[in-house]
Scaffold this motif. Structure first.
Motif, mmCIF file in Angstrom:
data_model
loop_
_atom_site.group_PDB
_atom_site.id
_atom_site.type_symbol
_atom_site.label_atom_id
_atom_site.label_comp_id
_atom_site.label_asym_id
_atom_site.label_seq_id
_atom_site.Cartn_x
_atom_site.Cartn_y
_atom_site.Cartn_z
ATOM 1 N N LYS A 4 67.595 14.053 17.591
ATOM 2 C CA LYS A 4 67.946 15.316 16.943
ATOM 3 C C LYS A 4 69.435 15.592 17.137
ATOM 4 O O LYS A 4 69.993 15.320 18.196
ATOM 5 N N HIS A 5 70.054 16.142 16.106
ATOM 6 C CA HIS A 5 71.492 16.417 16.124
ATOM 7 C C HIS A 5 71.722 17.915 16.254
ATOM 8 O O HIS A 5 71.305 18.689 15.398
ATOM 9 N N PHE A 6 72.356 18.330 17.343
ATOM 10 C CA PHE A 6 72.752 19.722 17.543
ATOM 11 C C PHE A 6 74.269 19.826 17.361
ATOM 12 O O PHE A 6 75.025 19.192 18.101
ATOM 13 N N SER A 7 74.703 20.613 16.402
ATOM 14 C CA SER A 7 76.140 20.859 16.224
ATOM 15 C C SER A 7 76.577 21.990 17.160
ATOM 16 O O SER A 7 75.736 22.681 17.747
ATOM 17 N N SER A 8 77.889 22.186 17.268
ATOM 18 C CA SER A 8 78.327 23.300 18.119
ATOM 19 C C SER A 8 77.846 24.635 17.555
ATOM 20 O O SER A 8 77.574 25.571 18.316
ATOM 21 N N ALA A 9 77.690 24.725 16.236
ATOM 22 C CA ALA A 9 77.147 25.963 15.654
ATOM 23 C C ALA A 9 75.703 26.178 16.106
ATOM 24 O O ALA A 9 75.306 27.297 16.453
ATOM 25 N N ASP A 10 74.911 25.107 16.122
ATOM 26 C CA ASP A 10 73.531 25.216 16.625
ATOM 27 C C ASP A 10 73.528 25.713 18.064
ATOM 28 O O ASP A 10 72.750 26.593 18.443
ATOM 29 N N ILE A 11 74.409 25.115 18.880
ATOM 30 C CA ILE A 11 74.424 25.438 20.317
ATOM 31 C C ILE A 11 74.898 26.875 20.527
ATOM 32 O O ILE A 11 74.360 27.599 21.368
ATOM 33 N N ASN A 12 75.892 27.297 19.748
ATOM 34 C CA ASN A 12 76.355 28.681 19.874
ATOM 35 C C ASN A 12 75.278 29.677 19.460
ATOM 36 O O ASN A 12 75.313 30.838 19.877
ATOM 37 N N GLY A 13 74.329 29.218 18.656
ATOM 38 C CA GLY A 13 73.240 30.098 18.233
ATOM 39 C C GLY A 13 72.120 30.238 19.251
ATOM 40 O O GLY A 13 71.222 31.067 19.080
#
Lengths: 235, 235
Positions: A4-13
């Motif tokens: 699974k790919h988590f972007s920094s936007a995902d992580i900030n969410g």
């Protein structure tokens, strides 16, 4: 496996604690240590820390990252921020840093499988007048020439003289570097070539914020050379 | 147990490699990671590193200590010093630091039990024109927007943008701090609360300079409170 790919936007969410648990898992297994200090009134302090790391062998330097703001009493309008800090790193009492600054001396004590629950419990917010040694049931022990206490139950422990205290302005953590002065270790663990078999004394490893692990050796490996494959070494 | 006391005089009396192995064992278990970079000619570089550590979750910051002098070709009269550096830390090619400075981007890839021998082999001194990926048999993989390669075989890997490169003048090592930009992880390992079960993906731990270990969980523990004992958490 399904990557699974988590972007920094995902992580900030992520929610604050969810993000803290996630990011704390990324670096891999961490060391499990108790940092022990003493203040001018003789009150000892013991703090669980998972950010101790090797810096150099000659001179013998060990570093650790501490977040001294973690247990500042939250003012009314900074409650949320204080909680974020809590979740971000184990609470390291500001006493630890204050004592290191005042005395110049501290000890680092391996957390073994036998004492990992007591070690974890030291991160509760005990009153300044209470020693975590007493609160969690670990025993102070001393050697000549070292003012700070060691943890008697720890089978590998060492004292340090502080050498540098460097604020990391990028996120207000503090890098503390100390030089090793005395090492106390169960003699069966010290091998002829200098390697210390910390698995044999049940030293624990940490993952994330709260998971403790014992280990099983895969192998020691020979010094890598271009022209031949690595080989397993005897312990 | 028979606790043995080593003073700094004892430790200074060790042979260089013996002291390096001994001091590298003190900090406890270390993370096992491969740092991957690429240069302007497209030559990739892969370096085993055991000094990656957590700095903060918000922003998501990860640090590592590298010793860029480790593989400078020893001049005739500095041979002894170069060997000391070798023994002191895994050889981290100066290419790693140079590539990070030039591109601003690198990836950190967990070393699992499946690839620990290949990971260790990257520390051999390959010629600059040779990619350690090819030399040890690991596979480059890329995602959009990240110039640096990832290690396909790694089940937890993340890219970083370099934020600070700080020389530690105390022993000429370099603290590199990066901010996490993308995380690629086997989805079964990511728990609802954010914790990543790195044991389930066989992430290895390191002790000393050359020993690799798998882990067995003791427990996750609840957030410590003054007024109640810690409790085991479900994974």
């Amino acid at each position: 496996m399904a990557i699974k790919h988590f972007s920094s936007a995902d992580i900030n969410g992520f929610a604050d604690r969810q993000r803290a648990r996630f990011i704390n898992s990324l670096s891999g297994f961490k060391s499990a240590n108790l940092v022990a200090t003493i203040d001018e009134q003789g009150i000892t302090n013991l703090a669980m820390i998972s950010s101790v790391f090797h810096i150099g062998a000659s001179p013998a330097l060990v570093g650790m990252i501490i977040r001294p703001t973690a247990v500042q009493p939250p003012a009314k309008n900074t409650l949320k921020k204080a909680n974020i800090n809590d979740a971000d790193n184990k609470a390291v009492p500001r006493n630890t840093l204050a004592n290191i600054k005042r005395t110049g001396i501290y000890t680092i004590n391996h957390v073994s499988a036998d004492i990992y629950q007591q070690a974890h419990q030291t991160s509760a917010r005990y009153d300044d007048a209470i020693s975590e040694f007493d609160a969690v049931g670990l025993t102070e022990t001393y050697i000549d020439g070292v003012a700070a206490p060691f943890v008697q139950q720890s089978q590998l422990k060492f004292s340090l003289s502080v050498r540098e205290i460097t604020p990391l302005t990028i996120n207000n953590t503090i890098l503390v570097i100390g030089e090793v002065s005395h090492v106390l270790v169960d003699n069966i663990a010290v091998k002829d070539d200098g390697y210390i078999d910390i698995e044999s004394i049940n030293t624990a490893a940490v993952s994330g914020l709260d998971s403790y692990h014992t280990t099983t050796r895969l192998s020691r490996l020979s010094y890598a050379k271009v022209d031949r494959p690595v080989q397993a070494l005897d312990i």
